[in-house]
Design a protein around this motif. Structure first.
Motif, mmCIF file in Angstrom:
data_model
loop_
_atom_site.group_PDB
_atom_site.id
_atom_site.type_symbol
_atom_site.label_atom_id
_atom_site.label_comp_id
_atom_site.label_asym_id
_atom_site.label_seq_id
_atom_site.Cartn_x
_atom_site.Cartn_y
_atom_site.Cartn_z
ATOM 1 N N LYS A 1 0.892 -1.166 0.000
ATOM 2 C CA LYS A 1 0.000 0.000 0.000
ATOM 3 C C LYS A 1 0.930 1.215 0.000
ATOM 4 O O LYS A 1 1.905 1.271 0.759
ATOM 5 C CB LYS A 1 -0.895 0.004 1.235
ATOM 6 N N LEU A 2 0.617 2.219 -0.830
ATOM 7 C CA LEU A 2 1.575 3.300 -1.034
ATOM 8 C C LEU A 2 1.408 4.476 -0.082
ATOM 9 O O LEU A 2 2.369 5.219 0.166
ATOM 10 C CB LEU A 2 1.486 3.778 -2.490
ATOM 11 N N SER A 3 0.231 4.702 0.462
ATOM 12 C CA SER A 3 0.035 5.875 1.310
ATOM 13 C C SER A 3 -0.838 5.512 2.518
ATOM 14 O O SER A 3 -2.074 5.423 2.386
ATOM 15 C CB SER A 3 -0.612 7.016 0.513
ATOM 16 N N PRO A 4 -0.196 5.332 3.673
ATOM 17 C CA PRO A 4 1.267 5.293 3.862
ATOM 18 C C PRO A 4 1.839 3.978 3.337
ATOM 19 O O PRO A 4 1.108 3.008 3.127
ATOM 20 C CB PRO A 4 1.417 5.407 5.371
ATOM 21 N N LEU A 5 3.151 3.943 3.138
ATOM 22 C CA LEU A 5 3.804 2.752 2.601
ATOM 23 C C LEU A 5 3.682 1.606 3.602
ATOM 24 O O LEU A 5 4.231 1.656 4.704
ATOM 25 C CB LEU A 5 5.276 3.043 2.309
ATOM 26 N N THR A 6 2.936 0.575 3.193
ATOM 27 C CA THR A 6 2.682 -0.563 4.090
ATOM 28 C C THR A 6 2.944 -1.870 3.331
ATOM 29 O O THR A 6 2.184 -2.233 2.426
ATOM 30 C CB THR A 6 1.238 -0.558 4.593
ATOM 31 N N PRO A 7 4.027 -2.560 3.650
ATOM 32 C CA PRO A 7 4.321 -3.839 2.974
ATOM 33 C C PRO A 7 3.650 -5.016 3.679
ATOM 34 O O PRO A 7 3.605 -5.075 4.909
ATOM 35 C CB PRO A 7 5.837 -3.934 3.067
ATOM 36 N N THR A 8 3.144 -5.954 2.890
ATOM 37 C CA THR A 8 2.583 -7.201 3.419
ATOM 38 C C THR A 8 3.220 -8.368 2.655
ATOM 39 O O THR A 8 3.174 -8.410 1.421
ATOM 40 C CB THR A 8 1.062 -7.258 3.247
ATOM 41 N N SER A 9 3.802 -9.313 3.388
ATOM 42 C CA SER A 9 4.479 -10.438 2.732
ATOM 43 C C SER A 9 3.468 -11.394 2.111
ATOM 44 O O SER A 9 2.487 -11.781 2.749
ATOM 45 C CB SER A 9 5.344 -11.190 3.736
ATOM 46 N N LEU A 10 3.713 -11.755 0.852
ATOM 47 C CA LEU A 10 2.909 -12.790 0.189
ATOM 48 C C LEU A 10 3.576 -14.158 0.294
ATOM 49 O O LEU A 10 2.969 -15.167 -0.060
ATOM 50 C CB LEU A 10 2.695 -12.425 -1.288
ATOM 51 N N GLY A 11 4.811 -14.172 0.769
ATOM 52 C CA GLY A 11 5.523 -15.439 0.927
ATOM 53 C C GLY A 11 6.860 -15.424 0.204
ATOM 54 O O GLY A 11 7.188 -14.489 -0.522
ATOM 55 N N THR A 12 7.619 -16.459 0.430
ATOM 56 C CA THR A 12 8.924 -16.606 -0.215
ATOM 57 C C THR A 12 8.810 -17.551 -1.419
ATOM 58 O O THR A 12 7.887 -18.362 -1.510
ATOM 59 C CB THR A 12 9.962 -17.172 0.768
#
Length: 270
Positions: free
Chosen positions: A209-220
Motif C-alpha cells: 500500500k503506497l500511502s502510507p507505505l505498508t508492505p505485506t508479505s505474500l511469501g517466499t
C-alpha cells in the motif's frame, strides 16, 4: 515357529528342487530372510547337490577296470595247455553308472531350476520398480500439464492484471512480472529475469500500500533454482497498489530489506 521342525519337514529340499508353487516359494523365501538357520540349511542342501555332481567322476570307471584286470591270469606258455580264464562279475555294472548319470542329470536340473526361480524373482522386482518409476513420470507429466493449462488460462484472461516489475538500485538489470487474479485472490510471479539467489537466501514477494507505505508479505519463492519456467503461484487477498521482490535470509523476513530490493512495480488504475 519351530524352526527345527520346519527344517525336518522336507519342504526346503522341495524348494531347492523347484518343486513348490509360486506362493509356497514366496513363503519359504520370506522365512529364509527371517531365520538364519533356514538359510544355512538351504545352503547345505545346495552344497550337497554340488557334491553329488562332483562325485560322479571317471575315476570310478578306472577303478572298476583295474579290478577286472586283476582277475585275469597271465597267458599260458606254448607248451602248456590253455587255461580257462575265469572273470568274476564286476562289482559295478551298467546299472550303477546309469544311476550316477541320472544323479548328474537330476543335480543339474535342480541347480537350473533354482537359478531360474531366483532370476524370475529378480525380473519381477525389476519390473515392479520400472512400473513405479513410470507411474511417477506419468503423474509428474499430468501435474505439469495441469499447471501449464492453468498458466495459459491466466495469461489469456483479460481480467487478469499484469504488473511489470523493474529493476531497482544496484539491480537495474533484473526484472519480473506479476499476473494478479483478483477473483481467485492469487498472483503468478514470472521471475525469469531474476538470478538464482545465493546460498542461504530466498526471494520474498511483497504486496504494497503506497500511502502510507505498508508492505505485506505474500511469501517466499522456494526452490527457485529447481523450477525451469520460473513461474510461481502465491496467495494475495490484499488490495495491492504495488508489488516488490526483495532478497531475504532463508525463511523470509517480517519487513522487507530495502537495500536488497530487486524489483518494484505499481499497479495501474483500471
Amino acid at each position: 515357529m519351530d524352526v527345527n521342525a520346519y527344517i525336518d519337514s522336507g519342504i526346503l529340499e522341495l524348494y531347492v528342487a523347484g518343486a513348490l508353487s509360486e506362493k509356497e516359494n514366496e513363503a519359504v523365501y520370506a522365512l529364509i530372510q527371517e531365520h538364519p538357520e533356514i538359510l544355512q540349511e538351504v545352503l547345505a542342501i545346495e552344497s550337497a547337490v554340488l557334491k553329488l555332481t562332483a562325485a560322479a567322476s571317471p575315476a570310478e570307471a578306472k577303478s572298476v577296470w583295474e579290478k577286472v584286470k586283476s582277475e585275469i591270469h597271465e597267458a599260458p606258455k606254448e607248451t602248456e595247455s590253455p587255461k580257462v580264464i575265469t572273470l568274476k562279475k564286476a562289482k559295478y555294472n551298467w546299472v550303477t553308472y546309469t544311476g550316477w548319470a541320472a544323479s548328474i542329470v537330476l543335480a543339474a536340473g535342480l541347480l537350473w531350476t533354482l537359478n531360474q526361480n531366483r532370476t524370475l524373482k529378480t525380473d519381477i522386482k525389476t519390473a515392479e520398480t520400472q512400473q513405479s518409476e513410470l507411474e511417477l513420470q506419468i503423474e509428474k507429466s499430468r501435474n505439469n500439464l495441469e499447471e501449464t493449462q492453468t498458466l495459459l488460462s491466466v495469461l489469456r484472461d483479460a481480467e487478469i492484471k499484469q504488473v511489470p516489475l523493474e529493476g531497482q538500485g544496484d539491480f537495474t538489470n533484473t526484472y519480473a512480472k506479476v499476473y494478479w487474479d483478483k477473483d481467485q485472490q492469487r498472483v503468478f510471479i514470472d521471475a525469469q529475469g531474476l538470478p538464482d539467489p545465493p546460498r542461504g537466501k530466498v526471494y520474498q514477494v511483497w504486496s504494497l500500500k503506497l500511502s502510507p507505505l505498508t508492505p505485506t508479505s505474500l511469501g517466499t519463492i522456494a526452490q527457485f533454482d529447481q523450477d525451469a519456467n520460473k513461474i510461481f503461484e502465491l496467495p494475495n487477498p490484499n488490495d495491492s497498489e504495488a508489488f516488490g521482490i526483495t532478497l531475504e535470509p532463508a525463511g523470509g523476513s517480517e519487513t522487507p530489506t530495502m537495500e536488497q530490493l530487486y524489483t518494484l512495480g505499481v499497479v495501474k488504475a483500471s
